[in-house]
Each structure stands twice: as C-alpha cells, then as structure tokens.
Design an enzyme around this catalytic site. Sequence first.
Site, PDB file in Angstrom:
ATOM      1  N   ARG A  68       0.860  -1.180   0.000  1.00  0.00           N
ATOM      2  CA  ARG A  68       0.000   0.000   0.000  1.00  0.00           C
ATOM      3  C   ARG A  68       0.896   1.231   0.000  1.00  0.00           C
ATOM      4  O   ARG A  68       1.942   1.253   0.676  1.00  0.00           O
ATOM      5  CB  ARG A  68      -0.897   0.037   1.247  1.00  0.00           C
ATOM      6  CG  ARG A  68      -2.073  -0.932   1.239  1.00  0.00           C
ATOM      7  CD  ARG A  68      -3.139  -0.538   0.222  1.00  0.00           C
ATOM      8  NE  ARG A  68      -4.301  -1.391   0.260  1.00  0.00           N
ATOM      9  CZ  ARG A  68      -4.494  -2.448  -0.534  1.00  0.00           C
ATOM     10  NH1 ARG A  68      -3.591  -2.791  -1.440  1.00  0.00           N
ATOM     11  NH2 ARG A  68      -5.595  -3.164  -0.456  1.00  0.00           N
ATOM     12  N   GLU A  73      -4.311   7.546  -4.825  1.00  0.00           N
ATOM     13  CA  GLU A  73      -4.596   6.848  -6.085  1.00  0.00           C
ATOM     14  C   GLU A  73      -5.921   7.335  -6.639  1.00  0.00           C
ATOM     15  O   GLU A  73      -6.856   7.570  -5.860  1.00  0.00           O
ATOM     16  CB  GLU A  73      -4.641   5.328  -5.842  1.00  0.00           C
ATOM     17  CG  GLU A  73      -3.285   4.792  -5.393  1.00  0.00           C
ATOM     18  CD  GLU A  73      -3.275   3.300  -5.096  1.00  0.00           C
ATOM     19  OE1 GLU A  73      -4.297   2.628  -5.333  1.00  0.00           O
ATOM     20  OE2 GLU A  73      -2.238   2.815  -4.619  1.00  0.00           O
ATOM     21  N   HIS A  83      -1.953   0.218  -9.656  1.00  0.00           N
ATOM     22  CA  HIS A  83      -2.522  -0.700  -8.656  1.00  0.00           C
ATOM     23  C   HIS A  83      -3.148  -1.915  -9.366  1.00  0.00           C
ATOM     24  O   HIS A  83      -4.348  -2.159  -9.277  1.00  0.00           O
ATOM     25  CB  HIS A  83      -3.560   0.023  -7.783  1.00  0.00           C
ATOM     26  CG  HIS A  83      -3.823  -0.696  -6.486  1.00  0.00           C
ATOM     27  ND1 HIS A  83      -4.094  -0.066  -5.308  1.00  0.00           N
ATOM     28  CD2 HIS A  83      -3.861  -2.023  -6.192  1.00  0.00           C
ATOM     29  CE1 HIS A  83      -4.292  -0.944  -4.349  1.00  0.00           C
ATOM     30  NE2 HIS A  83      -4.153  -2.149  -4.861  1.00  0.00           N
TER      31      HIS A  83
END
Length: 325
Positions: free
Chosen positions: A237, A266, A285
């Site tokens: 993360r 993000e 991601h």
Amino acid sequence: MKKHVVLYKKLSAQLMDRLQAQAQVTLIERLDAPGLAQLRDALPSAHALLGASLKLDASLLDLAPNLEAIASVSVGVDNYDIDYLTERRILLTNTPDVLTETTADTGFALILATARRVVELANLVRAGGWQQSIGPRHFGSDVHGKTLGIVGMGRIGEALAQRGHFGFGMPVLYHSHSPKPAVEQRFGARYCDLDTLLQQADFICLTLPLTAETKGLIDARAFAQMRPESIFINISRGKVVDETAMIDALRHGQIRGAGLDVFEREPLDPDSPLLQMDNVVATPHMGSATHETREAMARCAVENLLAALAGERPANLVNPGAWTL
Ligand SMILES: NC(=O)c1ccc[n+]([C@@H]2O[C@H](COP(=O)([O-])OP(=O)(O)OC[C@H]3O[C@@H](n4cnc5c(N)ncnc54)[C@H](O)[C@@H]3O)[C@@H](O)[C@H]2O)c1
Ligand SMILES: O=C(O)[C@H](O)CO
C-alpha cells in the site's frame, strides 16, 4: 423476503445470476458523484455490501442501520474501520489466497522492469532513439543471484520468495512479525531486523498490509539505510511509504530505482515527480488485475457474502469478534 445487497463493483453475468437468485441487488456502476449519491440512497435498506476501493467509514455506515455484512473484493482491508464494524456486529470478509500468485507475478514484473530498465528502453525504441547498439549508458543490472529482501513474509511475500529462490537463484532476506522456519527451509530465507534488510538487500520489496503500525514505516531514515544500487519495490500500500522521502531518495541517488504499484493517493497525480523519473516504473494498482484472478476474487467475495446472509460463518471472516452465533 430477499435481503438487499448493494454492489459497488460490477460482477460477471454468472456471478450476478448467482447473487440475484438469493438477494435483491442494487448495482452502482461507478463510484463517481452520481454513483456515491446512489449509494447513499441505497444504504438505508442495505443488508450487505460488496465491492472494493471505497473508504467505508462511520459516516457512510451510519446510513445503513440494517447492515449485516461487507464483502470486500480485496485482501487488503485498510479501507474499513474494523473496530467500528465489530462494535456493530457487521461481518467483514476479504479475498485472500486467490490473488497471491498473480500479485507476486506483478512484484516480479516490477523487479525485472526496474532492474533491466524495460519501460525506459522500450520507450526509447518507440521514440526512434535506437540508432546503434546500446552501450553502458543504457545497461541495467542483473536480477539473478542478487539478494531479495521481503518486508512482510505473508502469503504474497512467500510467493515472491518462491520466485526469487527457485526462478532466479536469489538469496532471500526477510523481515516480518516473527521468523517462519518453514519459509527458511523451503527458500533458504534468512530472517533479520528491518535495518539489516534495508542495508543488505539489492531488491527491497514491501508485501505487508497498511495498518496503524506500518503507516509511514518506510521513511527518510529507512531510505537512508538503503544503498545506491538498491531497487525499491512496493506492491503493498502506498501509505506504508513516506512518498516525499522516497522522491528525495530517488532524486539524490540514494537508491537506483523504484517499481511502484501503489501510491499515497490513487490514482496517481499525472503531475507527480515520480512520473518524470526514468528510473521509476509506475503501474496503476494492478497487482491482482488479470481476468482470471479478478473473477476468482469476485467469486470468493460472493461466496463470503451469501454465507454471511445465510447465517453461516463466511470462510474469510476478517473480524471474528463480530460473529455472535
Ligand atoms: N498491489 C496490489 O494490487 C495488491 C494485491 C494484493 C495485496 N496487496 C497488499 O498486500 C498485502 C499483503 O497481502 P497478503 O495476502 O500477503 O497478506 P498476509 O497477511 O498473508 O501477509 C502480510 C504479512 O505482513 C506481516 N506484517 C504485518 N505487519 C507487519 C509489521 N509491522 N512488520 C513486519 N511484518 C508485518 C504479517 O505478519 C504477514 O506475514 C495486503 O494487505 C494488501 O495491502 C496489494
Ligand atoms: O488488497 C488487494 O486485494 C489489492 O490491493 C487489490 O485491490
């Protein structure tokens, strides 16, 4: 009467049929402003939620007095206030295991792409810059035989160690909550404290969850421990890392490069300095993003949710404290 499930992630036709056979379903197609308004409207009658990539905190959950379960289509559960869910006896489930191998593949893709400068050199070819044999200015560094450092030796960490050990002959160093003798035996891995790993590993790979304990774990002090030839890989993360400190470390040559699938915010801001750096490979991601794995995750989430609504203990219950039968 069928229970009301609110989906904020689209399912395949097969999974949708399976869910609709058991529940009344509201689908929110996009989490944009109209989608969020639709979600707020649906929450008062919702018995269960299924989706991902949405911070579900008390302000939203308080709109859902009948909520019994949330099935997250992710293994990471940092988007949820677990204590609050447990207090309200709302079951939270996740999707471990089914995405482990695919996410480890992504980790290795980033290791190879950064070390061998794949994106940078492919862009050079695309731009017509390949006019003669490339020289040392464009050489990368070896992956095989280098030391792989894994921070967080869980499911994905182990899958990464397996690839490094058997596929690339890499000595493996790891740091985790506690040593894992089985991992040491299978992959010849060596347990060490975080500082030793940061100082000795050629590839420093984050595979731990975002928690209160890991938030900002990799800060300026941590980057200062790394070597100029180190390559930093993050598939966990973004908030585990102090991004400003990482940018400084890259700018000042404290590390050679970074392969990043996750970011503090993000989607990543197109103006991020990270995107100006040739030695950074940034991906959106996409750790688990293959057709097969995303379908397996969705199936896992649907199974968890249907079990919860049927009054059965779901296979991937994150907060056992909420289970009261
Ligand atoms: N990039 C992606 O798309 C993607 C995909 C899947 C998972 N992830 C992330 O990867 C994480 C790990 O997934 P997993 O299935 O391997 O989980 P896991 O629970 O099996 O492994 C996590 C490991 O980290 C260790 N750990 C936790 N806190 C630590 C700390 N403070 N210090 C040292 N070690 C610590 C745990 O002991 C555990 O061994 C997820 O929580 C998620 O955030 C990202
Ligand atoms: O935690 C996870 O499962 C991944 O980050 C995908 O969202």
